[in-house]
Structure formats: structure tokens, C-alpha cells
Design a protein around this motif. Structure first.
Motif, PDB file in Angstrom:
ATOM      1  N   GLY A   1     -15.473 -11.745   2.988  1.00  0.00           N
ATOM      2  CA  GLY A   1     -15.353 -10.759   4.062  1.00  0.00           C
ATOM      3  C   GLY A   1     -14.714 -11.371   5.292  1.00  0.00           C
ATOM      4  O   GLY A   1     -14.494 -12.576   5.392  1.00  0.00           O
TER       5      GLY A   1
ATOM      6  N   ASN B   1      -3.955  -0.521  -3.074  1.00  0.00           N
ATOM      7  CA  ASN B   1      -4.909  -0.466  -1.979  1.00  0.00           C
ATOM      8  C   ASN B   1      -5.787  -1.704  -1.892  1.00  0.00           C
ATOM      9  O   ASN B   1      -6.326  -2.016  -0.835  1.00  0.00           O
ATOM     10  CB  ASN B   1      -5.801   0.778  -2.134  1.00  0.00           C
ATOM     11  CG  ASN B   1      -5.007   2.052  -1.999  1.00  0.00           C
ATOM     12  OD1 ASN B   1      -4.169   2.178  -1.109  1.00  0.00           O
ATOM     13  ND2 ASN B   1      -5.250   3.000  -2.898  1.00  0.00           N
ATOM     14  N   ARG B   2      -5.936  -2.404  -3.020  1.00  0.00           N
ATOM     15  CA  ARG B   2      -6.760  -3.602  -3.043  1.00  0.00           C
ATOM     16  C   ARG B   2      -6.346  -4.456  -4.232  1.00  0.00           C
ATOM     17  O   ARG B   2      -5.957  -3.944  -5.277  1.00  0.00           O
ATOM     18  CB  ARG B   2      -8.251  -3.254  -3.157  1.00  0.00           C
ATOM     19  CG  ARG B   2      -8.566  -2.278  -4.266  1.00  0.00           C
ATOM     20  CD  ARG B   2     -10.018  -1.891  -4.295  1.00  0.00           C
ATOM     21  NE  ARG B   2     -10.839  -2.907  -4.930  1.00  0.00           N
ATOM     22  CZ  ARG B   2     -12.168  -2.922  -4.889  1.00  0.00           C
ATOM     23  NH1 ARG B   2     -12.811  -1.967  -4.224  1.00  0.00           N
ATOM     24  NH2 ARG B   2     -12.861  -3.869  -5.476  1.00  0.00           N
TER      25      ARG B   2
ATOM     26  N   ALA C   1      -5.667  -5.860   4.945  1.00  0.00           N
ATOM     27  CA  ALA C   1      -6.907  -5.405   4.303  1.00  0.00           C
ATOM     28  C   ALA C   1      -6.725  -5.146   2.806  1.00  0.00           C
ATOM     29  O   ALA C   1      -7.211  -4.147   2.266  1.00  0.00           O
ATOM     30  CB  ALA C   1      -7.435  -4.145   4.996  1.00  0.00           C
TER      31      ALA C   1
ATOM     32  N   PRO D   1     -10.577  -7.016  -1.191  1.00  0.00           N
ATOM     33  CA  PRO D   1     -11.935  -6.460  -1.128  1.00  0.00           C
ATOM     34  C   PRO D   1     -12.967  -7.584  -1.150  1.00  0.00           C
ATOM     35  O   PRO D   1     -12.646  -8.742  -1.444  1.00  0.00           O
ATOM     36  CB  PRO D   1     -12.022  -5.611  -2.406  1.00  0.00           C
ATOM     37  CG  PRO D   1     -11.110  -6.298  -3.359  1.00  0.00           C
ATOM     38  CD  PRO D   1      -9.978  -6.859  -2.530  1.00  0.00           C
ATOM     39  N   HIS D   2     -14.191  -7.233  -0.838  1.00  0.00           N
ATOM     40  CA  HIS D   2     -15.282  -8.214  -0.903  1.00  0.00           C
ATOM     41  C   HIS D   2     -15.385  -8.770  -2.332  1.00  0.00           C
ATOM     42  O   HIS D   2     -15.309  -8.035  -3.311  1.00  0.00           O
ATOM     43  CB  HIS D   2     -16.597  -7.543  -0.509  1.00  0.00           C
ATOM     44  CG  HIS D   2     -17.760  -8.494  -0.472  1.00  0.00           C
ATOM     45  ND1 HIS D   2     -17.911  -9.434   0.508  1.00  0.00           N
ATOM     46  CD2 HIS D   2     -18.811  -8.630  -1.309  1.00  0.00           C
ATOM     47  CE1 HIS D   2     -19.018 -10.130   0.278  1.00  0.00           C
ATOM     48  NE2 HIS D   2     -19.585  -9.655  -0.821  1.00  0.00           N
TER      49      HIS D   2
ATOM     50  N   ASP E   1      -7.973  -7.142  -6.608  1.00  0.00           N
ATOM     51  CA  ASP E   1      -9.227  -7.779  -7.001  1.00  0.00           C
ATOM     52  C   ASP E   1      -9.020  -9.255  -7.335  1.00  0.00           C
ATOM     53  O   ASP E   1      -9.934 -10.067  -7.197  1.00  0.00           O
ATOM     54  CB  ASP E   1      -9.820  -7.058  -8.214  1.00  0.00           C
ATOM     55  CG  ASP E   1     -10.049  -5.586  -7.938  1.00  0.00           C
ATOM     56  OD1 ASP E   1     -10.769  -5.279  -6.983  1.00  0.00           O
ATOM     57  OD2 ASP E   1      -9.485  -4.758  -8.670  1.00  0.00           O
TER      58      ASP E   1
ATOM     59  N   TYR F   1     -13.430 -14.302  -1.763  1.00  0.00           N
ATOM     60  CA  TYR F   1     -13.397 -13.700  -0.431  1.00  0.00           C
ATOM     61  C   TYR F   1     -14.754 -13.074  -0.106  1.00  0.00           C
ATOM     62  O   TYR F   1     -15.226 -12.192  -0.828  1.00  0.00           O
ATOM     63  CB  TYR F   1     -12.309 -12.644  -0.362  1.00  0.00           C
ATOM     64  CG  TYR F   1     -12.079 -12.040   0.999  1.00  0.00           C
ATOM     65  CD1 TYR F   1     -11.717 -12.822   2.088  1.00  0.00           C
ATOM     66  CD2 TYR F   1     -12.218 -10.669   1.200  1.00  0.00           C
ATOM     67  CE1 TYR F   1     -11.486 -12.279   3.335  1.00  0.00           C
ATOM     68  CE2 TYR F   1     -11.979 -10.109   2.440  1.00  0.00           C
ATOM     69  CZ  TYR F   1     -11.620 -10.905   3.510  1.00  0.00           C
ATOM     70  OH  TYR F   1     -11.401 -10.352   4.737  1.00  0.00           O
TER      71      TYR F   1
ATOM     72  N   ARG G   1       0.832  -1.203   0.000  1.00  0.00           N
ATOM     73  CA  ARG G   1       0.000   0.000   0.000  1.00  0.00           C
ATOM     74  C   ARG G   1       0.872   1.261   0.000  1.00  0.00           C
ATOM     75  O   ARG G   1       0.640   2.190  -0.784  1.00  0.00           O
ATOM     76  CB  ARG G   1      -0.936  -0.014   1.208  1.00  0.00           C
ATOM     77  CG  ARG G   1      -1.858   1.207   1.262  1.00  0.00           C
ATOM     78  CD  ARG G   1      -2.883   1.129   2.381  1.00  0.00           C
ATOM     79  NE  ARG G   1      -4.044   0.333   1.979  1.00  0.00           N
ATOM     80  CZ  ARG G   1      -4.312  -0.887   2.437  1.00  0.00           C
ATOM     81  NH1 ARG G   1      -3.501  -1.462   3.294  1.00  0.00           N
ATOM     82  NH2 ARG G   1      -5.385  -1.535   2.035  1.00  0.00           N
TER      83      ARG G   1
ATOM     84  N   ALA H   1     -13.176 -10.554  -3.817  1.00  0.00           N
ATOM     85  CA  ALA H   1     -11.877 -10.744  -4.455  1.00  0.00           C
ATOM     86  C   ALA H   1     -11.678 -12.226  -4.760  1.00  0.00           C
ATOM     87  O   ALA H   1     -12.156 -13.100  -4.038  1.00  0.00           O
ATOM     88  CB  ALA H   1     -10.763 -10.234  -3.551  1.00  0.00           C
TER      89      ALA H   1
END
Length: 258
Positions: free
Chosen positions: A256, A174-175, A199, A202-203, A177, A254, A168, A205
Motif C-alpha cells: 500500500g 485498471n490494475r 494507482a 493493488p494491495h 496483479d 506491494y 488505463r 500486487a
């Protein structure tokens, strides 16, 4: 050991050689012959493969570079790469998910990197991490030869354990996918948990893990199935050029932190 005792064990040895003959062939090609050629040439197999690519593949044509690597692995020296069958699964999933950012752990010779980059939608980004600096140097050449610049495909030399916490801050990730785990299966669980802890998933992913059946990643699979954070699917395949040795790609979604 007396001749009588040796003869007593002979049927067992023969049975094991017949039953595991494909594994024995794999051992010879990936360890014995490779080590001999490394010593003889002073080059690693990835470096010898790149020399072959330079003289036989079309620059700027990722598909031709991939097929050249496949030919090298089948006809010259076994490369231990992903191969075309698994490659089709990977490309189909990348095209289906259309990720904005992909993280690959385990660049190796750049084969799977090219597969991902080919399938990415315009404007997407791929970060690929390779622990070994000498292997990373070869992969960098393969990636650039295929026509992918640093803005689209960024190669990071370093161990995944050290790189993931810095993604990051130092690489503006930041994420992720989609994540491809293609380094060492014994590190899959550790690195998946690092991605969770920082983190970066992401949801929804997608996490893909190669070689989960051979050599195998049982702790990783057990965690993915039991932790309650993932939906799991297994794509059954085999090793390139060794169809009798079964392997698989795990596909995790993923859901969560739970």
C-alpha cells in the motif's frame, strides 16, 4: 609507452583477465560476435533466432519454442534472455499468485512472455511492452506462433515511460496483479514509481525485477527496501550459460501507499 612500463602492467592485466574471464567471454559473445554477425547478415540476433525457431520448433507448443530458444542461445548465439532457471522461478510465482492481469515491461524476444502466458489461469490477461519496434515485431511473431491470441496476450510497442500513463485509458488496464520488470534496470525505479503514481498496483500486487544484481539495479532495490511500501525477497540465480556470473530476481509485494 616504453616496453618496460608495458611489462610492469602485464601481471595486472593477466590477473584481471583471469578474475573476470567469464565477464570477458560474455562481452565477446554479446557485443563483438553479435555486432559482427549483425553486419554480416543484415539481421538482428532476435530475427536470426526467430528464423531458427521457425525451422526447428513446433507451432502451437510454447514449451518446445522455449526449449528451442534455449538451444539457440547455448549452441548458436547467446540471446541474453531469461533462461530456464529464472524461467522456473517466474512460472512458479505466476502459478502461485494466479493473477488476473499481468504487465510485463521489456518483451524482448518474447521468451518470458511465453513463460508467463503458459502459467496464467484461464481468463487472465497479459500486457507486454517493448520499446524497440523491430524487436517487438519479432516478439509478436513468437507469441502468435506459440498459439496465444491478442485477447490473452497484447503486445504494446512503445517506451514504458509513455505507455504506463496510458494503460488505463487506452488498454483498459485498471490494475496489474503481477508486474515483471525485464527491460533496462536503470529504468526500474522510474517505472515502479510511475505505476504507483497512476494507482496501477493493488494491495498485495507482486512486482518481479530481473537482473537486479547483474548488471544491477541498486537504486531500485534501495527504494523498495526503504520506502515502506514493499516486502522484499531476492531469488539468487546466475546468467544463462554463465553460472559464475551471479544475478538475481527481486520479488516485491506491494503493501500500500504507506
Amino acid at each position: 609507452m616504453s616496453p618496460a612500463i608495458a611489462l610492469a602492467f602485464l601481471p595486472l592485466v593477466v590477473t584481471l583477465l583471469v578474475r573476470y574471464r567469464h565477464h570477458f567471454r560474455l562481452l565477446v559473445r554479446t557485443v563483438l560476435l553479435r555486432s559482427f554477425r549483425d553486419c554480416l547478415s543484415g539481421l538482428r540476433i532476435e530475427e536470426r533466432a526467430f528464423s531458427y525457431v521457425l525451422t526447428h520448433a513446433l507451432p502451437g507448443d510454447p514449451a518446445h519454442i522455449l526449449s528451442t530458444l534455449d538451444h539457440w542461445s547455448s549452441c548458436c548465439e547467446y540471446l541474453s534472455h531469461m533462461g530456464p532457471v529464472k524461467g522456473q522461478i517466474l512460472m512458479r510465482l505466476v502459478e502461485e499468485k494466479a493473477p488476473a492481469c499481468v504487465l510485463e515491461l521489456g518483451t524482448y524476444c518474447g521468451y518470458s512472455t511465453l513463460l508467463i502466458a503458459r502459467a496464467l489461469p484461464p481468463g487472465s490477461r497479459l500486457l507486454t511492452v517493448e520499446r524497440d519496434s523491430r524487436t517487438a515485431a519479432v516478439a509478436e511473431k513468437v507469441i502468435r506462433l506459440a498459439g496465444f491470441d491478442e485477447q490473452m496476450v497484447e503486445l504494446i510497442a512503445g517506451s514504458s515511460e509513455e505507455v504506463i500513463p496510458r494503460l488505463r485509458a487506452q488498454h483498459q488496464l485498471n490494475r496489474a496483479d503481477l508486474v515483471l520488470l525485464a527491460h533496462r534496470p536503470r529504468y526500474y525505479l522510474r517505472d515502479l514509481q510511475l505505476l504507483e503514481a497512476h494507482a496501477l498496483l493493488p494491495h498485495n500486487a507482486t512486482v518481479l525485477a530481473d537482473h537486479v544484481l547483474f548488471p544491477g539495479a541498486p537504486r531500485f532495490l534501495q527504494y523498495a527496501k526503504s520506502c515502506g511500501r514493499y516486502r522484499c525477497r531476492l531469488h539468487h540465480t546466475s546468467l544463462p550459460d554463465f553460472p559464475a556470473i551471479k544475478d538475481g530476481i527481486a520479488q516485491l509485494t506491494y503493501t500500500g501507499p504507506g
